[in-house]
Structure formats: structure tokens, C-alpha cells
Motif scaffolding. Structure first.
Motif, PDB file in Angstrom:
ATOM      1  N   ARG B   8       0.833  -1.202   0.000  1.00 35.74           N
ATOM      2  CA  ARG B   8       0.000   0.000   0.000  1.00 35.74           C
ATOM      3  C   ARG B   8       0.863   1.245   0.000  1.00 35.74           C
ATOM      4  O   ARG B   8       1.905   1.289   0.636  1.00 35.74           O
ATOM      5  CB  ARG B   8      -0.885   0.038   1.246  1.00 35.74           C
ATOM      6  N   THR B  10      -0.029   5.581  -0.011  1.00 36.30           N
ATOM      7  CA  THR B  10      -0.922   6.732  -0.147  1.00 36.30           C
ATOM      8  C   THR B  10      -0.077   7.990  -0.107  1.00 36.30           C
ATOM      9  O   THR B  10       0.753   8.158   0.777  1.00 36.30           O
ATOM     10  CB  THR B  10      -1.951   6.765   1.003  1.00 36.30           C
ATOM     11  N   ARG B  13      -1.091  11.893   2.608  1.00 33.09           N
ATOM     12  CA  ARG B  13      -2.092  11.384   3.534  1.00 33.09           C
ATOM     13  C   ARG B  13      -2.594  12.488   4.468  1.00 33.09           C
ATOM     14  O   ARG B  13      -1.817  13.309   4.949  1.00 33.09           O
ATOM     15  CB  ARG B  13      -1.453  10.266   4.372  1.00 33.09           C
ATOM     16  N   GLU B  18      -4.956  13.928  -0.820  1.00 28.95           N
ATOM     17  CA  GLU B  18      -4.700  12.521  -0.522  1.00 28.95           C
ATOM     18  C   GLU B  18      -5.009  11.671  -1.743  1.00 28.95           C
ATOM     19  O   GLU B  18      -6.048  11.837  -2.392  1.00 28.95           O
ATOM     20  CB  GLU B  18      -5.555  12.068   0.653  1.00 28.95           C
ATOM     21  N   VAL B  20      -4.680   7.579  -2.973  1.00 29.51           N
ATOM     22  CA  VAL B  20      -4.288   6.186  -2.763  1.00 29.51           C
ATOM     23  C   VAL B  20      -3.710   5.683  -4.089  1.00 29.51           C
ATOM     24  O   VAL B  20      -4.434   5.529  -5.067  1.00 29.51           O
ATOM     25  CB  VAL B  20      -5.486   5.320  -2.338  1.00 29.51           C
TER      26      VAL B  20
END
Lengths: 305, 264
Positions: B8, B10, B13, B18, B20
Motif C-alpha cells: 500500500r 498513499t 495522507r 490525498e 491512494v
């Protein structure tokens, strides 16, 4: 008059060692490292204190000047690489801090070395040469050896990685080199040379002063651009790395000759810093303006080339 | 060879920006697989490659390469496993240094740099023959500064540099996107030649569906930070553009019309 020019060449050679240091950061690493003003004075101050107060051999005083310069460069390098402080600001921080450090080391603003032995008077006496000539010979030998050492160093695997760091950091990391390390090494080597130069100048002018490094970076940049302009004017290929290093030292000599001439013409020595700044500003802006002009001039209205 | 396990990432954040980029992506590559990666803008293709290369730290998950967990190694420490070619031709080479100097640095990828001379006579000669294989006439220009080369020549040189010392994994991040069609075709041809000759495990991101189908022996499609389609072998060999378009439509829904334009 002639004596003044001899003195200028002697000064130019000794300061030329500092210019080699500035060349490493300014041209190879592509940063203007302002540590130089502080590390130059640091080298001179440490050398003076060791000779006057500890009775140390002048030669060892030079080694000490080099080593403390390396430490000063490491401080800037660590601020820059470990804490991501922009190189120019990291240099300013070290420079400002060194002002106080230098005063602490000397305990006062300046130390005269009039009665103490130094490598130049020692050599002049032994060889029966006038002081200026002795300085030029010793300075020339030191500068030539340093050019040779730097040429070798920047041809090695580590040196190549260092040159590439100033060129393209992404690539260097992709090829497995920690660019924090290469930057740190470059700043240490650079300021080591600057410290050595400070120690040499201190012995040659027979005093160390807390302000002796003020504006050193401008002298360095001016000498580099003068050297580059001269290199371009020379016939043939002066593009090799060794000739660029030599040009930096020659640029320093020419800088101090120009300085001697304008002082002979009656210029106030205090105006010299302004003159240096103008030289650097001109040398950096002329190529930009020239290139822009060339681009404009190459425009054809009809579009037919 | 390469295993991504629930990775993962991102960006920005906790801010309005933000994003992803990788939403728990898992992927396994066998040795010698030549994988093309397609997907719309923002699908996470480049982020995946940069995560493997260690350009930034990942948020969670593991990346295992050749049995070593490299998830938390810094970028320079991963270099010994990886050959990389970037989208920007300026990024893979040092412009102010000579062609042979660039190659010599690439030949030392991942090795400890010493105070030995940066380039030996023997390797200087081997570089000429390696460059000759590119067929761009660079073999006679070993001491030219790389800055004098065209974008295509620089990209071909970067490709050679990335594979000069055999990498465990070759990462190609849209490495022909900045080139004109003719040069791009030449660089792709060289890519195919080198990858197949050396049997390199390769991840190649591309925006060109035709190239993605034509090249390699496996194709993955990404969307929203995940692999949404994975096809290999016989099935891939018989893949058509229409099949991919259908997959895109399925995955992207309304955004499809935009992606269709981008993927032309």
C-alpha cells in the motif's frame, strides 16, 4: 610596482588552492557552498594559534589547517544530507557558527606571526630567494600537486560517482551510490583545501584575522569564471578536467593581478569587494544574456531557414 | 523472483490531495517473465515501479526480490538487483560525462566504489562492442559527452547501462513515451532484443496497448492501485485490443471514455 605584481601572483597562487576547493562544490557538485568564508579563516586561525602559542612546526600547522577545514565541511555536509537543510543555508549556518569558533580559538580578533618561523621565510632563507619568489615557488608546487591529486581522485570510481552526483542524482542513486555520502565527501575535500589555503595565506601574510575569510567565496567564484573565460579564449582544446583545474588556479592569479592594478590606480581597498561582486555578477549574467540574444537573432520572419 | 504482497502507498495522507496510489497490490513474477503493464492515468503503474525501486518508502506490505525482503532498503541499496530506464531520457544518464564514463559507472552498479581508476582499458574496449550492438553509431563516440546525444540515443544508452551488469529485474517506466514514433520503435526493438537474449525478468509500463499486447509473455492491467487483469502465455498470445478495451470498460466504468482517448 613590480614588487606589487609579484606579491599579487604569490597571493593568487595561495588563494588558488581555495579556488580549487570552491571549484569542487560550485562546478562539480553544482552548489554554492558558503562554508568557505568560515573554513578559510578557521584554517588560518588554527594554524596561527598552533605556531604562536604551541610552537608547532609550520608544516604541521598547514596539516592542521587542512584537517579543521575537512571537519567544517563535514558539519555543512551533515546538516545538508542528514537533515535536508538546503546546501546554501547549511553553508551559511556553518559559516556564521565558525565566526564565534574562530574567535574562541584565537581568544582575540587577530594574531600576528611576525617573529615566528613560517615555511616561506624558512625556504627563502635556505634558498637565498626573495620572499615573494619563495612564496610563488612553494605555492606553485603545492597547487600543482593538488591539481594532480584531484585529477587522480576524480578519475577513480568514487570520484566519478561524485562528479555524477552534481550532474544527475537520480541516476547515481539508481546505480547504487548513496548520494548523501558523495556530497559529504565532496564538501569535506573542498573545505579541506580551503582550510589549507587559509593556513598558507596566514603564514605568508604573517597574521591571522577572524575576518580574513570574509568574501572568500566571492573571490573563489570570480577566479573560477575568470579562469573559464581565459580557457575559452585559448586556442585548442582546454576542456579536459586537468586544464579546467589549472584554469581555476590561473583565474585566481589573474584575479589578484587585476586587484593589484586597480589598487595601484588608486582604488580604495574597501571597494575591492564591490568590484569582485560585479565581476562575478557580470561573468554569470553575460553568457545568459548572450545566449538569449543569439536565440532572438536566429528568428527569421519568413520562416525560411 | 519478485513478489509484492499487499503493498500500500498513499500520497499526501491526511490532506485534500490525498491519493491512494497502491491499494494493497499483490503480484508474483517468475524468473524470465517479460511483463507489460497497462492502465489509465493514476492507476498506480509508476508508483508500483518506484515502490520496487525504493524511490519512496511504502506504507505497508512486503516486496521480496530473489528471496531477499527489500521492502525497507534505501534506493541505492536496491540498485544491485535492479536495472532501471525512466520515462525522461535526461534522467538515466549524466549529461556532462562521457559515454564510456557513464557505462563504467553502470558496470559498477550496486558494487562498493573504491579508489581504483574509474574505467579500465579492457572495459573501454568491451564498451565499443556493446555499443555497436545498438546500431546507432555510438561505438565511435565513446569520449563524447552524453549531453550531445539525442533523446533516443540517450534512452538506448540508458537501456544498455541498465543491462550491462545483468539485473535480477529490469524496470522500464514508459521508457519510450517521450520519444518520436520512429525512435520509440527502435528503442522498443532494442528492448525486446536485449530482454529476450538475456532472458531478463522485466516489468515494462506502457501507454501503448499495441506494444503491451505484442511484447512480452504476460500482461497485467492496473486500475485504482490494484491488478485487475492478468493474462499470460497462450491466452496473451491471442489477446486482441478489443478484449483489453472491454476489460477497461468493465473496470473503469464511466471514466472509460477518458481512458479510451488516452490509450488510443
Amino acid at each position: 610596482m613590480l614588487l606589487a605584481f609579484q606579491g599579487a601572483v604569490a597571493q593568487g597562487v595561495l588563494w588558488g588552492i581555495m579556488v580549487l576547493g570552491v571549484y569542487i562544490t560550485f562546478r562539480l557538485l553544482d552548489i554554492a557552498d558558503l562554508t568557505v568564508d568560515g573554513s578559510f579563516a578557521l584554517g588560518g586561525c588554527v594554524c596561527a594559534v598552533l605556531i604562536v602559542e604551541r610552537g608547532v612546526n609550520p608544516l604541521l600547522g598547514l596539516v592542521a589547517g587542512l584537517l579543521v577545514g575537512v571537519v567544517a565541511g563535514a558539519v555543512t555536509g551533515l546538516l545538508n544530507t542528514l537533515f535536508d537543510i538546503p546546501a546554501i543555508l547549511a553553508g551559511i549556518l556553518t559559516q556564521i557558527g565558525l565566526w564565534s569558533v574562530n574567535l574562541r580559538i584565537m581568544g582575540k580578533a587577530n594574531i600576528p606571526l611576525l617573529k615566528n618561523p613560517n615555511i616561506f621565510t624558512g625556504f627563502a632563507k635556505a634558498a637565498g630567494l626573495p620572499q615573494n619568489l619563495a612564496t610563488i615557488i612553494i605555492g606553485g608546487i603545492v597547487a600543482a600537486s593538488l591539481v594532480a591529486i584531484l585529477y587522480w581522485f576524480f578519475g577513480t570510481e568514487i570520484g566519478s560517482a561524485l562528479r555524477a552526483t552534481g550532474n544527475n542524482e537520480h541516476m547515481v542513486r539508481a546505480l547504487g551510490v548513496d548520494t548523501r555520502v558523495t556530497k559529504l565527501i565532496a564538501l569535506m575535500v573542498s573545505n579541506g583545501l580551503v582550510g589549507l589555503s587559509g593556513a598558507l595565506v596566514c603564514q605568508s601574510q604573517k597574521y591571522a584575522d577572524v575576518g580574513m575569510g570574509t568574501g572568500a567565496i566571492i573571490v573563489g567564484l570570480a577566479a573560477i569564471v575568470i579562469g573559464e573565460v581565459l580557457g575559452r579564449l585559448m586556442p585548442g582544446k582546454l576542456r579536459s578536467f586537468s586544464s579546467r583545474l589549472i584554469a581555476a588556479v590561473v583565474g585566481s592569479i589573474v584575479y589578484f593581478l587585476i586587484r593589484a592594478i586597480v589598487l595601484q590606480l588608486g582604488l580604495d581597498p574597501n571597494d575591492m569587494k564591490l568590484l569582485s561582486a560585479i565581476i562575478v555578477a557580470l561573468a554569470l549574467s553575460v553568457p545568459v544574456v548572450w545566449e538569449r540574444q543569439q536565440l532572438r537573432a536566429s528568428y527569421l520572419k519568413g520562416g525560411e531557414a | 523472483m519478485l513478489t509484492l504482497n499487499n503493498v500500500r502507498k498513499t500520497f499526501n495522507r491526511g490532506t485534500v490531495n490525498e491519493k491512494v496510489a497502491l491499494a494493497g497490490i499483490s503480484l508474483h513474477l517468475d524468473r524470465g517473465e517479460f511483463v507489460t503493464v497497462i492502465g489509465g492515468n493514476g492507476a498506480g503503474k509508476s508508483t508500483m515501479l518506484n515502490s520496487i525501486a525504493g524511490v519512496f518508502p511504502i506504507d505497508s506490505g512486503t516486496i521480496v526480490l530473489g528471496g531477499d525482503d527489500i521492502s525497507r532498503l534505501p534506493e541505492h541499496a536496491r540498485a544491485k538487483y535492479l536495472g532501471r530506464v525512466f520515462q525522461d531520457p535526461m534522467r538515466g544518464t549524466a549529461a556532462d560525462m562521457q559515454i564510456d564514463e557513464n557505462l563504467a559507472m553502470a558496470a559498477r552498479r550496486g558494487k562498493t566504489r573504491t579508489l581504483r581508476w574509474g574505467i579500465t582499458k579492457a572495459e573501454h574496449e568491451s564498451y565499443a562492442s556493446e555499443l555497436a550492438k545498438l546500431g546507432l553509431g555510438l561505438e565511435t563516440r565513446l569520449s563524447d559527452k552524453v549531453g550531445l546525444l539525442s533523446g533516443g540515443q540517450r534512452q538506448a544508452l540508458t537501456l544498455l547501462m541498465a543491462t550491462l551488469q545483468r539485473p535480477d529485474l529490469l524496470l522500464l517506466d514508459e521508457h519510450t513515451a517521450a520519444l518520436d514514433p520512429k525512435t520509440a520503435a527502435k528503442v522498443l526493438e532494442l528492448t525486446e532484443q536485449i530482454v529476450i537474449e538475456e532472458g531478463l525478468t522485466t516489468l515494462m509500463v506502457t501507454h501503448n496497448m499495441h506494444d503491451a499486447i505484442r511484447l512480452g509473455n504476460r500482461l497485467i492491467m492496473m486500475a485504482d492501485g490494484k491488478v485487475i487483469y492478468d493474462v499470460r502465455g497462450e491466452e496473451k498470445a491471442h489477446l486482441h485490443r478489443a478484449d483489453l478495451m472491454a476489460k477497461f470498460e468493465e473496470a473503469a466504468g464511466e471514466e472509460f471514455s477518458n481512458d479510451r482517448m488516452l490509450l488510443g
